[in-house]
Design a protein around this motif. Sequence first.
Motif, mmCIF file in Angstrom:
data_model
loop_
_atom_site.group_PDB
_atom_site.id
_atom_site.type_symbol
_atom_site.label_atom_id
_atom_site.label_comp_id
_atom_site.label_asym_id
_atom_site.label_seq_id
_atom_site.Cartn_x
_atom_site.Cartn_y
_atom_site.Cartn_z
ATOM 1 N N ILE A 187 0.847 -1.201 0.000
ATOM 2 C CA ILE A 187 0.000 0.000 0.000
ATOM 3 C C ILE A 187 0.880 1.246 0.000
ATOM 4 C CG2 ILE A 187 -1.733 1.274 1.351
ATOM 5 C CD1 ILE A 187 -2.611 -1.568 2.399
ATOM 6 N N VAL A 188 1.937 1.206 0.786
ATOM 7 C CA VAL A 188 2.864 2.347 0.859
ATOM 8 C C VAL A 188 3.568 2.543 -0.497
ATOM 9 C CG1 VAL A 188 5.043 3.088 1.914
ATOM 10 C CG2 VAL A 188 3.165 2.254 3.351
ATOM 11 N N ILE A 189 4.029 1.454 -1.088
ATOM 12 C CA ILE A 189 4.737 1.567 -2.382
ATOM 13 C C ILE A 189 3.784 2.098 -3.462
ATOM 14 C CG2 ILE A 189 5.859 0.246 -4.241
ATOM 15 C CD1 ILE A 189 7.717 0.355 -1.917
ATOM 16 N N GLU A 190 2.570 1.589 -3.467
ATOM 17 C CA GLU A 190 1.578 2.063 -4.450
ATOM 18 C C GLU A 190 1.306 3.567 -4.246
ATOM 19 O OE1 GLU A 190 0.076 1.024 -7.015
ATOM 20 O OE2 GLU A 190 -1.637 2.385 -7.175
ATOM 21 N N GLY A 191 1.194 3.981 -2.993
ATOM 22 C CA GLY A 191 0.989 5.395 -2.701
ATOM 23 C C GLY A 191 2.158 6.242 -3.198
ATOM 24 N N LEU A 192 3.370 5.757 -2.972
ATOM 25 C CA LEU A 192 4.556 6.501 -3.441
ATOM 26 C C LEU A 192 4.565 6.594 -4.964
ATOM 27 C CD1 LEU A 192 7.372 5.162 -1.071
ATOM 28 C CD2 LEU A 192 6.173 7.351 -0.912
ATOM 29 N N ARG A 193 4.160 5.509 -5.632
ATOM 30 C CA ARG A 193 4.080 5.537 -7.100
ATOM 31 C C ARG A 193 3.136 6.636 -7.569
ATOM 32 N NH1 ARG A 193 7.185 2.843 -9.436
ATOM 33 N NH2 ARG A 193 7.767 0.703 -9.009
ATOM 34 N N ILE B 94 -4.737 6.360 6.359
ATOM 35 C CA ILE B 94 -3.546 6.592 5.545
ATOM 36 C C ILE B 94 -3.185 8.074 5.641
ATOM 37 C CG2 ILE B 94 -2.549 6.355 3.235
ATOM 38 C CD1 ILE B 94 -5.014 4.478 2.667
ATOM 39 N N LEU B 95 -1.914 8.339 5.852
ATOM 40 C CA LEU B 95 -1.419 9.724 5.839
ATOM 41 C C LEU B 95 -0.654 9.918 4.538
ATOM 42 C CD1 LEU B 95 0.234 10.011 9.366
ATOM 43 C CD2 LEU B 95 -1.711 11.334 8.551
ATOM 44 N N ALA B 96 -0.788 11.081 3.943
ATOM 45 C CA ALA B 96 -0.031 11.313 2.708
ATOM 46 C C ALA B 96 0.206 12.795 2.498
ATOM 47 C CB ALA B 96 -0.772 10.729 1.506
ATOM 48 N N SER B 97 1.205 13.066 1.659
ATOM 49 C CA SER B 97 1.513 14.462 1.363
ATOM 50 C C SER B 97 0.617 15.005 0.260
ATOM 51 C CB SER B 97 2.983 14.611 0.970
ATOM 52 O OG SER B 97 3.287 13.691 -0.045
ATOM 53 N N ASP B 98 -0.109 14.124 -0.432
ATOM 54 C CA ASP B 98 -1.043 14.628 -1.450
ATOM 55 C C ASP B 98 -2.114 13.570 -1.715
ATOM 56 O OD1 ASP B 98 -2.176 16.395 -3.197
ATOM 57 O OD2 ASP B 98 -0.552 16.325 -4.679
ATOM 58 N N ILE B 99 -3.256 14.045 -2.170
ATOM 59 C CA ILE B 99 -4.448 13.203 -2.300
ATOM 60 C C ILE B 99 -4.273 11.995 -3.233
ATOM 61 C CG2 ILE B 99 -6.854 13.247 -3.121
ATOM 62 C CD1 ILE B 99 -7.012 16.115 -1.938
ATOM 63 N N PRO B 100 -3.579 12.104 -4.370
ATOM 64 C CA PRO B 100 -3.489 10.940 -5.258
ATOM 65 C C PRO B 100 -2.963 9.680 -4.563
ATOM 66 C CG PRO B 100 -2.660 12.869 -6.384
ATOM 67 C CD PRO B 100 -2.942 13.295 -4.971
ATOM 68 N N ALA B 101 -2.128 9.860 -3.557
ATOM 69 C CA ALA B 101 -1.555 8.697 -2.861
ATOM 70 C C ALA B 101 -2.630 7.848 -2.188
ATOM 71 C CB ALA B 101 -0.549 9.165 -1.812
ATOM 72 N N LEU B 102 -3.766 8.450 -1.858
ATOM 73 C CA LEU B 102 -4.800 7.755 -1.105
ATOM 74 C C LEU B 102 -5.847 7.097 -1.988
ATOM 75 C CD1 LEU B 102 -5.712 10.736 1.253
ATOM 76 C CD2 LEU B 102 -4.052 8.940 1.708
ATOM 77 N N LEU B 103 -5.919 7.538 -3.228
ATOM 78 C CA LEU B 103 -7.121 7.258 -4.012
ATOM 79 C C LEU B 103 -7.305 5.782 -4.354
ATOM 80 C CD1 LEU B 103 -7.327 10.449 -6.244
ATOM 81 C CD2 LEU B 103 -8.589 9.898 -4.143
ATOM 82 N N GLY B 104 -6.244 4.997 -4.265
ATOM 83 C CA GLY B 104 -6.400 3.558 -4.469
ATOM 84 C C GLY B 104 -7.137 2.891 -3.320
ATOM 85 N N ARG B 105 -7.246 3.561 -2.162
ATOM 86 C CA ARG B 105 -7.819 2.950 -0.955
ATOM 87 C C ARG B 105 -9.092 3.623 -0.486
ATOM 88 N NH1 ARG B 105 -5.351 -1.837 -0.045
ATOM 89 N NH2 ARG B 105 -6.210 -1.772 2.068
ATOM 90 N N THR B 106 -9.192 4.940 -0.685
ATOM 91 C CA THR B 106 -10.349 5.666 -0.159
ATOM 92 C C THR B 106 -10.533 6.988 -0.885
ATOM 93 O OG1 THR B 106 -11.367 6.586 1.837
ATOM 94 C CG2 THR B 106 -8.993 6.833 1.643
ATOM 95 N N THR B 107 -11.771 7.460 -0.871
ATOM 96 C CA THR B 107 -12.009 8.825 -1.376
ATOM 97 C C THR B 107 -12.398 9.760 -0.227
ATOM 98 O OG1 THR B 107 -14.260 8.150 -1.880
ATOM 99 C CG2 THR B 107 -12.693 8.182 -3.707
ATOM 100 N N LYS B 108 -12.397 9.221 1.004
ATOM 101 C CA LYS B 108 -12.681 10.089 2.169
ATOM 102 C C LYS B 108 -11.373 10.712 2.641
ATOM 103 C CE LYS B 108 -16.301 7.390 4.227
ATOM 104 N NZ LYS B 108 -16.508 6.472 5.328
ATOM 105 N N VAL B 109 -11.233 11.977 2.359
ATOM 106 C CA VAL B 109 -9.946 12.639 2.606
ATOM 107 C C VAL B 109 -10.147 13.844 3.508
ATOM 108 C CG1 VAL B 109 -7.995 13.803 1.540
ATOM 109 C CG2 VAL B 109 -9.114 11.904 0.356
#
Length: 207
Positions: free
Chosen positions: A16-22, A188-203
């Motif tokens: 999940i982390v690697i996908e978010g970084l991608r 999930i914590l992230a520096s930008d929204i695209p990193a989360l979108l594979g898992r959730t749209t609640k941001v």
Amino acid sequence: MCGIVGYVGPDEALPIVIEGLRRLEYRGYDSAGVALVVGDGLSVVKRAGKLGELERALDGARPSGGSVGMGHTRWATHGAPTDLNAHPHLDCAGRIAVIHNGIIENFQELRERLEKDGHALVSETDTELVAHLLEGRDGPLLERVRATVRELEGAYSLVVLSLDEPDVLIGVKVSSPLVVGLGDGETILASDIPALLGRTTKVVPVD
Ligand code: GLU
């Protein structure tokens, strides 16, 4: 300022982390790394270069089973883009890991103080200071982070992971973006929204 992804939930954190970084690669970066809680320890792997380099390193010794973890793509400001300067950074005991976007402006004075106090700083980064500052404090992790952040000057976001509270990630935002994704039993914590979108749209953007 590059990529931050942190995961706490029921699933294995690493993919999940690697996908978010991608999903944050569009920001550009020069190195990448991950830290995961695996068993009683922290597993940290980091490499200069693209995510493919990190993945090749992980293929040799893939830490599996950890469901709390974080990853970072770095754009070097303090220190060359090397394996050693890549994030996450650790305290002396290897129990606290920190990833960071941005700059800590009073880095020189903090570094001198930490070295005088006997901390062994192994990288050239401003980021590593945070792990050592946290190491020097007692109490609940959140309070240690709060007290440490009061000492930092600059514009930055941070994520902290500690074996003292291995089921928690603490995020800090000071003028540099950080968002929280609320998934199905996971955060999930992230520096930008695209990193989360594979898992959730609640941001939830952190103010
Ligand atoms: N100042 C930190 C470093 O040089 C973080 C840079 C970034 O935002 O990626 O490692």
